[in-house]
Design a protein around this motif. Structure first.
Motif, PDB file in Angstrom:
ATOM      1  N   GLY A 195       0.824  -1.205   0.000  1.00 48.61           N
ATOM      2  CA  GLY A 195       0.000   0.000   0.000  1.00 48.61           C
ATOM      3  C   GLY A 195       0.857   1.252   0.000  1.00 48.61           C
ATOM      4  O   GLY A 195       2.003   1.244   0.478  1.00 48.61           O
ATOM      5  N   LEU A 196       0.310   2.343  -0.501  1.00 43.24           N
ATOM      6  CA  LEU A 196       1.111   3.536  -0.768  1.00 43.24           C
ATOM      7  C   LEU A 196       1.739   4.142   0.480  1.00 43.24           C
ATOM      8  O   LEU A 196       2.937   4.456   0.478  1.00 43.24           O
ATOM      9  CB  LEU A 196       0.252   4.581  -1.474  1.00 43.24           C
ATOM     10  N   LEU A 197       0.981   4.331   1.550  1.00 43.07           N
ATOM     11  CA  LEU A 197       1.551   4.973   2.735  1.00 43.07           C
ATOM     12  C   LEU A 197       2.680   4.141   3.338  1.00 43.07           C
ATOM     13  O   LEU A 197       3.715   4.681   3.744  1.00 43.07           O
ATOM     14  CB  LEU A 197       0.460   5.232   3.776  1.00 43.07           C
ATOM     15  N   SER A 198       2.492   2.830   3.371  1.00 45.70           N
ATOM     16  CA  SER A 198       3.563   1.963   3.863  1.00 45.70           C
ATOM     17  C   SER A 198       4.772   2.032   2.932  1.00 45.70           C
ATOM     18  O   SER A 198       5.918   2.074   3.381  1.00 45.70           O
ATOM     19  CB  SER A 198       3.077   0.515   3.970  1.00 45.70           C
ATOM     20  N   LEU A 199       4.520   2.058   1.630  1.00 47.44           N
ATOM     21  CA  LEU A 199       5.611   2.097   0.659  1.00 47.44           C
ATOM     22  C   LEU A 199       6.397   3.394   0.769  1.00 47.44           C
ATOM     23  O   LEU A 199       7.639   3.383   0.745  1.00 47.44           O
ATOM     24  CB  LEU A 199       5.062   1.941  -0.755  1.00 47.44           C
ATOM     25  N   VAL A 200       5.712   4.511   0.896  1.00 47.50           N
ATOM     26  CA  VAL A 200       6.403   5.799   1.021  1.00 47.50           C
ATOM     27  C   VAL A 200       7.308   5.793   2.252  1.00 47.50           C
ATOM     28  O   VAL A 200       8.465   6.237   2.191  1.00 47.50           O
ATOM     29  CB  VAL A 200       5.393   6.965   1.095  1.00 47.50           C
ATOM     30  N   ALA A 201       6.802   5.266   3.363  1.00 47.84           N
ATOM     31  CA  ALA A 201       7.611   5.211   4.580  1.00 47.84           C
ATOM     32  C   ALA A 201       8.835   4.317   4.383  1.00 47.84           C
ATOM     33  O   ALA A 201       9.951   4.669   4.799  1.00 47.84           O
ATOM     34  CB  ALA A 201       6.763   4.698   5.743  1.00 47.84           C
ATOM     35  N   GLN A 202       8.646   3.172   3.738  1.00 53.19           N
ATOM     36  CA  GLN A 202       9.772   2.261   3.504  1.00 53.19           C
ATOM     37  C   GLN A 202      10.802   2.865   2.557  1.00 53.19           C
ATOM     38  O   GLN A 202      12.012   2.755   2.782  1.00 53.19           O
ATOM     39  CB  GLN A 202       9.246   0.939   2.935  1.00 53.19           C
ATOM     40  N   VAL A 203      10.334   3.508   1.501  1.00 50.79           N
ATOM     41  CA  VAL A 203      11.249   4.116   0.533  1.00 50.79           C
ATOM     42  C   VAL A 203      11.996   5.284   1.170  1.00 50.79           C
ATOM     43  O   VAL A 203      13.194   5.471   0.930  1.00 50.79           O
ATOM     44  CB  VAL A 203      10.477   4.579  -0.721  1.00 50.79           C
ATOM     45  N   ARG A 204      11.308   6.039   2.005  1.00 52.03           N
ATOM     46  CA  ARG A 204      11.960   7.183   2.652  1.00 52.03           C
ATOM     47  C   ARG A 204      13.114   6.716   3.534  1.00 52.03           C
ATOM     48  O   ARG A 204      14.147   7.399   3.636  1.00 52.03           O
ATOM     49  CB  ARG A 204      10.933   7.952   3.499  1.00 52.03           C
ATOM     50  N   GLU A 205      12.941   5.570   4.185  1.00 54.58           N
ATOM     51  CA  GLU A 205      14.016   5.057   5.041  1.00 54.58           C
ATOM     52  C   GLU A 205      15.113   4.376   4.232  1.00 54.58           C
ATOM     53  O   GLU A 205      16.242   4.234   4.706  1.00 54.58           O
ATOM     54  CB  GLU A 205      13.440   4.076   6.062  1.00 54.58           C
ATOM     55  N   ALA A 206      14.792   3.952   3.004  1.00 54.31           N
ATOM     56  CA  ALA A 206      15.754   3.194   2.200  1.00 54.31           C
ATOM     57  C   ALA A 206      16.672   4.073   1.367  1.00 54.31           C
ATOM     58  O   ALA A 206      17.822   3.704   1.111  1.00 54.31           O
ATOM     59  CB  ALA A 206      15.014   2.218   1.283  1.00 54.31           C
TER      60      ALA A 206
END
Length: 364
Positions: A195-206
């Motif tokens: 899902g988008l919100l989870s993905l944005v958080a993961q990408v931001r940390e990566a």
């Protein structure tokens, strides 16, 4: 996001490039003129067709815009599986009084020629789907003053985007309509996604790259949510599909809010690659049997889809749509950008008020 890139568009609103004739110059121009970043979709077009659309768009607006390219696909399809699917689709071709397409019509989408055109006639932004361009390609775009954006559907894919030297990553959540921009089409995971919100958080940390969030966004409050999660801008496709400027077929536009189409599903039925569409007869009957074979299946079904459109039968179309499709508004594209910007501002004000409420010790 770098100020040089954000200076291109006053509002953090990007109109998604929707291939297949949807993202026409009139749509991109209207979005650009209203303060967003409009996009042309070069997918499924010839290099000259892309160039003519760029010329047309430049005649409609002096504002910056983008062009999207599909990456060439590796030969991973099983020819026997494609043949079996073609046999299954024979009844569709007969029903619509047409022939199935040639699955071997080409797999690189004219990538090198289109890239050469964009280097000879630079545009402000180029984005990439279905993979990561080489560092050399990104460097060549930078040399002519073009920003490079690349889609990613996982944190690992975002890391590959960062390694390419791209200027930003488009984090595409599973809610997004149309094709998932996965770098490799894995049949075992083709029906799932983050899902988008989870993905944005993961990408931001990566990664340290700026993030453009894409997937199911239909309201300004949702734009505020992805910005709060760490994105620098939001990319909307389905929201613009219903606008008068969109080149989508009228049947497609009407289907977005038609009670007959109640949900979306990721399917390979129309193209051989996972793509989110409204569930219609074609998807129900053929989706479970479609092989992982892109672009072979796309070429195979193309004449059938065109014939269905000509016949006025939405049950045979690829009705690409994100999960928020029922929230589509039939507003002119420029007005939609203004409404989204107003909703975003209102959401920001509400968030500021909530922050003050919490800081003041309100509540129980």
């Amino acid at each position: 996001m770098s100020s040089a890139l954000t200076d291109l568009f006053p509002y953090p609103i990007v109109q998604a490039p929707m291939a297949g004739g949807v993202s026409v110059p009139q749509l991109a121009a209207a979005v650009c003129e209203a303060g967003g970043l409009g996009f042309l979709a070069a997918g499924y077009k010839t290099a000259d067709g892309m160039y003519q659309e760029i010329k047309h768009l430049r005649g409609l607006t002096s504002r910056p815009f983008g062009v999207n390219l599909f990456l060439p696909q590796p030969e991973t399809a099983d020819p026997a599986a494609v043949d079996v699917y073609a046999h299954q689709l024979a009844g569709e071709a007969a029903w619509y009084e047409t022939e199935l397409g040639d699955p071997d019509s080409g797999r690189d989408d004219g990538y090198d020629t289109k890239l050469a055109v964009l280097l000879d006639n630079p545009v402000p932004v180029v984005s990439f789907h279905f993979g990561v361009p080489s560092c050399e390609v990104v460097d060549s775009l930078h040399r002519v003053g073009t920003f490079a954006l690349v889609s990613a559907t996982t944190a690992d894919e975002a890391r590959a985007v960062e390694q390419s030297g791209a200027d930003a990553v488009i984090a595409q959540g599973a809610e997004a309509g149309g094709h998932q921009g996965t770098h490799r089409d894995n049949p075992e995971t083709g029906g799932s996604g983050t899902g988008l919100l989870s993905l944005v958080a993961q990408v931001r940390e990566a990664v340290g790259l700026p993030i453009v969030a894409a997937g199911g966004i239909m309201r300004g409050g949702q734009i505020a949510a992805v910005l709060a999660a760490g994105a620098s801008a939001a990319q909307l496709g389905t929201a613009f599909l219903a606008t008068p400027e969109s080149g989508a077929h009228d049947l497609h536009k009407q289907a977005l809010t038609n009670p007959l189409f109640v949900r979306t599903e990721l399917t390979r039925a129309f193209s051989g690659r996972p793509a989110r569409a409204l569930v219609n007869r074609f998807l129900r009957e053929h989706g479970p049997y479609a092989p992982a074979a892109y672009p072979e299946v796309h070429h195979l079904t193309s004449p059938v889809r065109k014939a269905a459109a000509k016949a006025g039968d939405a049950q045979g179309l690829a009705l690409w749509a994100g999960q928020g499709h029922r929230m589509a508004r039939e507003l002119p594209a420029g007005q939609l950008v203004e409404v989204l910007a107003a909703e975003l501002a209102a959401a920001g004000t509400a968030l500021s008020g909530l922050s003050g409420y919490q800081a003041g010790g309100g509540g129980r």
